[in-house]
Design a protein around this motif. Structure first.
Motif, PDB file in Angstrom:
ATOM      1  N   ALA A 152       0.807  -1.219   0.000  1.00  0.00           N
ATOM      2  CA  ALA A 152       0.000   0.000   0.000  1.00  0.00           C
ATOM      3  C   ALA A 152       0.841   1.270   0.000  1.00  0.00           C
ATOM      4  N   SER A 153       2.083   1.186   0.454  1.00  0.00           N
ATOM      5  CA  SER A 153       2.904   2.390   0.554  1.00  0.00           C
ATOM      6  C   SER A 153       3.403   2.893  -0.792  1.00  0.00           C
ATOM      7  N   GLY A 154       3.368   2.055  -1.831  1.00  0.00           N
ATOM      8  CA  GLY A 154       3.762   2.490  -3.161  1.00  0.00           C
ATOM      9  C   GLY A 154       5.207   2.169  -3.497  1.00  0.00           C
ATOM     10  N   PRO A 155       5.573   2.246  -4.793  1.00  0.00           N
ATOM     11  CA  PRO A 155       6.900   1.817  -5.264  1.00  0.00           C
ATOM     12  C   PRO A 155       8.071   2.527  -4.605  1.00  0.00           C
ATOM     13  N   ASP A 156       7.990   3.851  -4.405  1.00  0.00           N
ATOM     14  CA  ASP A 156       9.128   4.582  -3.847  1.00  0.00           C
ATOM     15  C   ASP A 156       9.445   4.117  -2.431  1.00  0.00           C
ATOM     16  N   LEU A 277       6.128  -4.201  -8.726  1.00  0.00           N
ATOM     17  CA  LEU A 277       5.639  -3.072  -9.524  1.00  0.00           C
ATOM     18  C   LEU A 277       4.356  -3.440 -10.270  1.00  0.00           C
ATOM     19  N   VAL A 280       1.413  -3.566  -7.705  1.00  0.00           N
ATOM     20  CA  VAL A 280       1.011  -2.219  -7.286  1.00  0.00           C
ATOM     21  C   VAL A 280       0.236  -1.531  -8.401  1.00  0.00           C
ATOM     22  N   LYS A 281       0.730  -1.634  -9.615  1.00  0.00           N
ATOM     23  CA  LYS A 281       0.071  -0.995 -10.761  1.00  0.00           C
ATOM     24  C   LYS A 281      -1.354  -1.483 -10.932  1.00  0.00           C
ATOM     25  N   THR A 285      -2.666  -5.022  -2.786  1.00  0.00           N
ATOM     26  CA  THR A 285      -2.163  -4.383  -1.573  1.00  0.00           C
ATOM     27  C   THR A 285      -1.289  -5.286  -0.707  1.00  0.00           C
TER      28      THR A 285
END
Length: 318
Positions: A152-156, A277, A280-281, A285
Motif C-alpha cells: 500500500a505504501s507504493g513503489p518509492d 511493480l 502495485v500498478k 495491496t
C-alpha cells in the motif's frame, strides 16, 4: 441443558463464485488456499471436494472458510482447513473467535466420521494457542512461515525499504539490460515455466504443487484473475521466470526458476521487483513471498531482505 446464545452461523455451499470472490476481496489478508480456484483445482486433480462456508454475525457476512473433504471409507471422510477462516474485518475479538472455532470443532469430529486437520490463519502466540486448546483442538505440527509485503505504501517507499544489499543486487540486475515479458494466459510462457519447474522439482525432490494442479488452478482462474507469469530475457534468451497467483487484493509468489546465466545477472531480483511493480500498478495491496523455513536459509534471507514482515502461523491441529 440450554446452549449459550451464539450470534454466528455458517452457511455451507450457498454462494456463487462471484459472491465468494467479492467477500475474499474485502478481506485484508486473503490467502491462496481459501480461494474458489484452489478448491476447484484440488477437486479436479486430487479428488478433494470443496465445501464453501460463509460466516455470518447477526445475519451479516463477516468471514469465510473453505473446507476440503475426501471420503476414505464408507464411514470415514477426511476433512481439512488450510489457512482459514478469513475475516472481512481487521480483527475478531478473542471470545468471538472462540465461538467460531467451537462451531468448526462441533461439525468435524472423529466420532462423527469426519476427522479434521486444521491449519488456521492465526498467529503463533500464547493467546492463540490457548484459544485453540480451549475449543478442543490439539496441536500436532509447526505452522507455515513466510514474509508478507505490504504494497500500500507504493513503489518509492517499497524501494527504500529494500535491504541495502538486496537493493544493490537489484541495481546490478538492471545494468544487464534484462527484458521483461508478462503473460496472464495459459500460453507458451506458462508452458515454458512449468517445464523448467518440473525438471527442478524432480531434481531437488521439491514437494511443491504439481504442474497439473497449477494448470487446473490457472484454468479455474481464467475468467477472473488468471495466474501471472513474468519472464526475464537477456539477449533474447529466457533466463528466469516467476509465477504469481492472485487472491482477493493480494498475491502469492508460487514458482520461480533461474538458469545459471540468470543467477549470474541477478535475474531473480529483477523479476521479484518487477512483480512488486506489476501488483502495485494493478491495485493489489499485499504480497505473500511464498514461504520460508530453516532448511533453506539462503531463500529465507533473500525474501526477508525485500523489506516485508516475517510471520508464522499457529500450526496444525486435530
Amino acid at each position: 441443558m440450554t446452549l449459550p446464545f451464539n450470534p454466528f452461523r455458517i452457511d455451507w455451499n450457498d454462494c456463487t463464485f462471484g459472491q465468494w470472490e467479492a467477500l475474499l476481496a474485502r478481506c485484508k489478508r486473503p490467502t491462496l488456499l481459501q480461494t474458489w480456484q484452489y478448491g476447484v483445482a484440488m477437486a479436479k486433480v486430487e479428488g478433494w471436494k470443496a465445501d464453501f462456508g460463509i460466516i455470518h454475525f447477526e445475519g451479516k457476512p463477516v468471514g469465510l472458510v473453505l473446507v476440503q473433504t475426501r471420503k476414505w471409507l464408507p464411514f470415514l471422510t477426511a476433512c481439512r482447513i488450510h489457512r482459514g477462516p478469513l475475516w472481512i474485518y481487521d480483527e475478531i475479538p478473542g471470545e468471538m473467535l472462540k465461538l467460531v472455532l467451537g462451531m468448526l470443532r462441533q461439525r468435524y469430529q472423529l466420532r462423527r466420521g469426519q476427522p479434521l486437520m486444521f491449519h488456521p490463519e492465526l498467529p503463533d502466540d500464547p493467546a492463540t494457542r490457548q484459544r485453540m486448546s480451549a475449543t478442543g483442538f490439539r496441536r500436532w505440527s509447526e505452522g507455515y512461515a513466510s514474509v508478507w509485503l505490504d504494497l500500500a505504501s507504493g513503489p518509492d517507499a517499497l524501494h527504500a525499504g529494500l535491504h541495502g544489499k538486496w537493493r544493490n543486487q537489484l541495481r546490478q540486475a538492471e545494468r544487464h539490460n534484462l527484458v521483461l515479458e508478462t503473460e496472464t494466459s495459459a500460453g507458451k510462457r506458462f508452458d515454458w515455466l512449468m517445464e523448467h519447474y518440473l525438471e527442478d522439482k524432480v531434481a531437488r525432490s521439491y514437494p511443491g504443487p504439481s504442474p497439473a494442479f497449477l494448470r487446473a488452478m490457472h484454468s479455474a482462474s481464467a475468467d477472473k484473475s488468471p495466474l501471472v507469469v513474468l519472464r526475464a530475457l537477456q539477449g533474447g534468451e529466457p533466463v528466469a521466470g516467476v509465477l504469481l497467483v492472485r487472491h482477493g487484493r493480494a498475491a502469492t509468489y508460487q514458482v520461480g526458476w533461474t538458469s545459471e546465466r540468470g543467477r549470474a545477472v541477478r535475474a531473480h531480483h529483477f523479476l521479484l521487483w518487477q512483480s512488486v511493480l506489476w501488483l502495485v500498478k494493478h491495485g493489489y495491496t499485499g504480497f505473500d513471498l511464498g514461504g520460508i523455513n530453516e532448511k533453506t536459509p539462503g531463500i529465507a534471507r533473500f525474501k526477508t531482505r525485500m523489506g516485508g514482515k516475517p510471520f508464522r502461523l499457529v500450526g496444525g491441529y486435530v
